[in-house]
Design a protein around this motif. Structure first.
Motif, PDB file in Angstrom:
ATOM      1  N   ILE A  22       0.833  -1.202   0.000  1.00  0.00           N
ATOM      2  CA  ILE A  22       0.000   0.000   0.000  1.00  0.00           C
ATOM      3  C   ILE A  22       0.870   1.256   0.000  1.00  0.00           C
ATOM      4  CG2 ILE A  22      -1.648   1.327   1.399  1.00  0.00           C
ATOM      5  CD1 ILE A  22      -2.821  -1.457   2.210  1.00  0.00           C
ATOM      6  N   VAL A  23       1.893   1.285   0.835  1.00  0.00           N
ATOM      7  CA  VAL A  23       2.788   2.451   0.899  1.00  0.00           C
ATOM      8  C   VAL A  23       3.523   2.653  -0.426  1.00  0.00           C
ATOM      9  CG1 VAL A  23       4.870   3.357   2.015  1.00  0.00           C
ATOM     10  CG2 VAL A  23       3.028   2.424   3.400  1.00  0.00           C
ATOM     11  N   LYS A  34       3.211  14.391  -1.486  1.00  0.00           N
ATOM     12  CA  LYS A  34       2.968  13.426  -0.416  1.00  0.00           C
ATOM     13  C   LYS A  34       1.936  13.900   0.612  1.00  0.00           C
ATOM     14  CE  LYS A  34       7.447  11.124  -0.691  1.00  0.00           C
ATOM     15  NZ  LYS A  34       7.161  10.572  -1.947  1.00  0.00           N
ATOM     16  N   GLU A  35       1.674  15.203   0.671  1.00  0.00           N
ATOM     17  CA  GLU A  35       0.708  15.699   1.646  1.00  0.00           C
ATOM     18  C   GLU A  35      -0.730  15.327   1.279  1.00  0.00           C
ATOM     19  OE1 GLU A  35       1.228  18.743  -1.534  1.00  0.00           O
ATOM     20  OE2 GLU A  35       2.639  17.728  -0.224  1.00  0.00           O
ATOM     21  N   GLU A  40      -5.900  10.080  -1.544  1.00  0.00           N
ATOM     22  CA  GLU A  40      -5.696   8.993  -2.488  1.00  0.00           C
ATOM     23  C   GLU A  40      -5.788   7.601  -1.861  1.00  0.00           C
ATOM     24  OE1 GLU A  40      -5.524   9.427  -5.681  1.00  0.00           O
ATOM     25  OE2 GLU A  40      -5.577  11.603  -5.477  1.00  0.00           O
ATOM     26  N   LEU A  41      -5.719   7.509  -0.542  1.00  0.00           N
ATOM     27  CA  LEU A  41      -5.715   6.206   0.126  1.00  0.00           C
ATOM     28  C   LEU A  41      -6.924   5.335  -0.220  1.00  0.00           C
ATOM     29  CD1 LEU A  41      -4.246   4.298   2.020  1.00  0.00           C
ATOM     30  CD2 LEU A  41      -5.439   5.399   3.923  1.00  0.00           C
ATOM     31  N   PRO A  42      -8.155   5.853  -0.243  1.00  0.00           N
ATOM     32  CA  PRO A  42      -9.289   4.978  -0.591  1.00  0.00           C
ATOM     33  C   PRO A  42      -9.145   4.335  -1.973  1.00  0.00           C
ATOM     34  CG  PRO A  42     -10.080   7.036   0.333  1.00  0.00           C
ATOM     35  CD  PRO A  42      -8.599   7.193   0.135  1.00  0.00           C
ATOM     36  N   ILE A  44      -6.282   3.618  -3.526  1.00  0.00           N
ATOM     37  CA  ILE A  44      -5.228   2.604  -3.441  1.00  0.00           C
ATOM     38  C   ILE A  44      -5.768   1.342  -2.774  1.00  0.00           C
ATOM     39  CG2 ILE A  44      -3.001   2.049  -2.375  1.00  0.00           C
ATOM     40  CD1 ILE A  44      -2.712   3.949  -4.702  1.00  0.00           C
ATOM     41  N   LEU A  45      -6.535   1.504  -1.702  1.00  0.00           N
ATOM     42  CA  LEU A  45      -7.114   0.344  -1.018  1.00  0.00           C
ATOM     43  C   LEU A  45      -8.084  -0.397  -1.925  1.00  0.00           C
ATOM     44  CD1 LEU A  45      -7.713   1.826   2.546  1.00  0.00           C
ATOM     45  CD2 LEU A  45      -5.942   0.199   1.832  1.00  0.00           C
ATOM     46  N   TRP A  46      -8.900   0.333  -2.670  1.00  0.00           N
ATOM     47  CA  TRP A  46      -9.847  -0.298  -3.600  1.00  0.00           C
ATOM     48  C   TRP A  46      -9.091  -1.082  -4.667  1.00  0.00           C
ATOM     49  CZ3 TRP A  46     -14.658  -1.693  -3.731  1.00  0.00           C
ATOM     50  CH2 TRP A  46     -15.246  -2.035  -4.938  1.00  0.00           C
ATOM     51  N   ALA A  47      -8.036  -0.491  -5.205  1.00  0.00           N
ATOM     52  CA  ALA A  47      -7.244  -1.178  -6.222  1.00  0.00           C
ATOM     53  C   ALA A  47      -6.608  -2.441  -5.653  1.00  0.00           C
ATOM     54  CB  ALA A  47      -6.172  -0.243  -6.771  1.00  0.00           C
TER      55      ALA A  47
END
Length: 104
Positions: A22-23, A34-35, A40-42, A44-47
């Motif tokens: 994930i990172v 990066k801030e 964008e996290l949701p 990345i998690l979905w992908a």
């Protein structure tokens, strides 16, 4: 016994491996911005949850829910899979499928 809990030595390293993926994906997507990681996290998690894994050949989503996820674009641009779904009978159809499905 549930062995996927962090206290069990069989699961040692699995959470670090998932977090590393994930990172790394966040770093690739964000670059120098990066801030904005929390925005964008949701995605990345979905992908990560809808990409098939080499070990099982299945997506984590399909292993948990027994079906493939319907992507947001399928809700905007109707496809046969999204148009043929009937929310009222969906639970009954899933129960019927459990009776006749072959184990993966």
């Amino acid at each position: 016994m549930i062995t996927s809990m962090p206290i069990h030595h069989q699961a040692k390293g699995q959470e670090e491996s998932s977090n590393k993926i994930i990172v790394n994906n966040l770093k690739k997507l964000l670059g120098t911005k990066k801030e904005k990681w929390s925005e964008e996290l949701p995605f990345i998690l979905w992908a990560d949850r809808t990409a098939s894994k080499n070990a099982t050949g299945q997506t984590p989503f399909s292993l948990v829910f027994g079906t493939e996820a319907i992507f947001l674009t399928e809700m905007v641009i109707p496809t046969a899979r999204s148009c043929l779904q009937n929310p009222e009978t969906n639970n009954q159809e899933l129960d019927d499928d459990l009776d006749v499905v072959d184990e993966l």
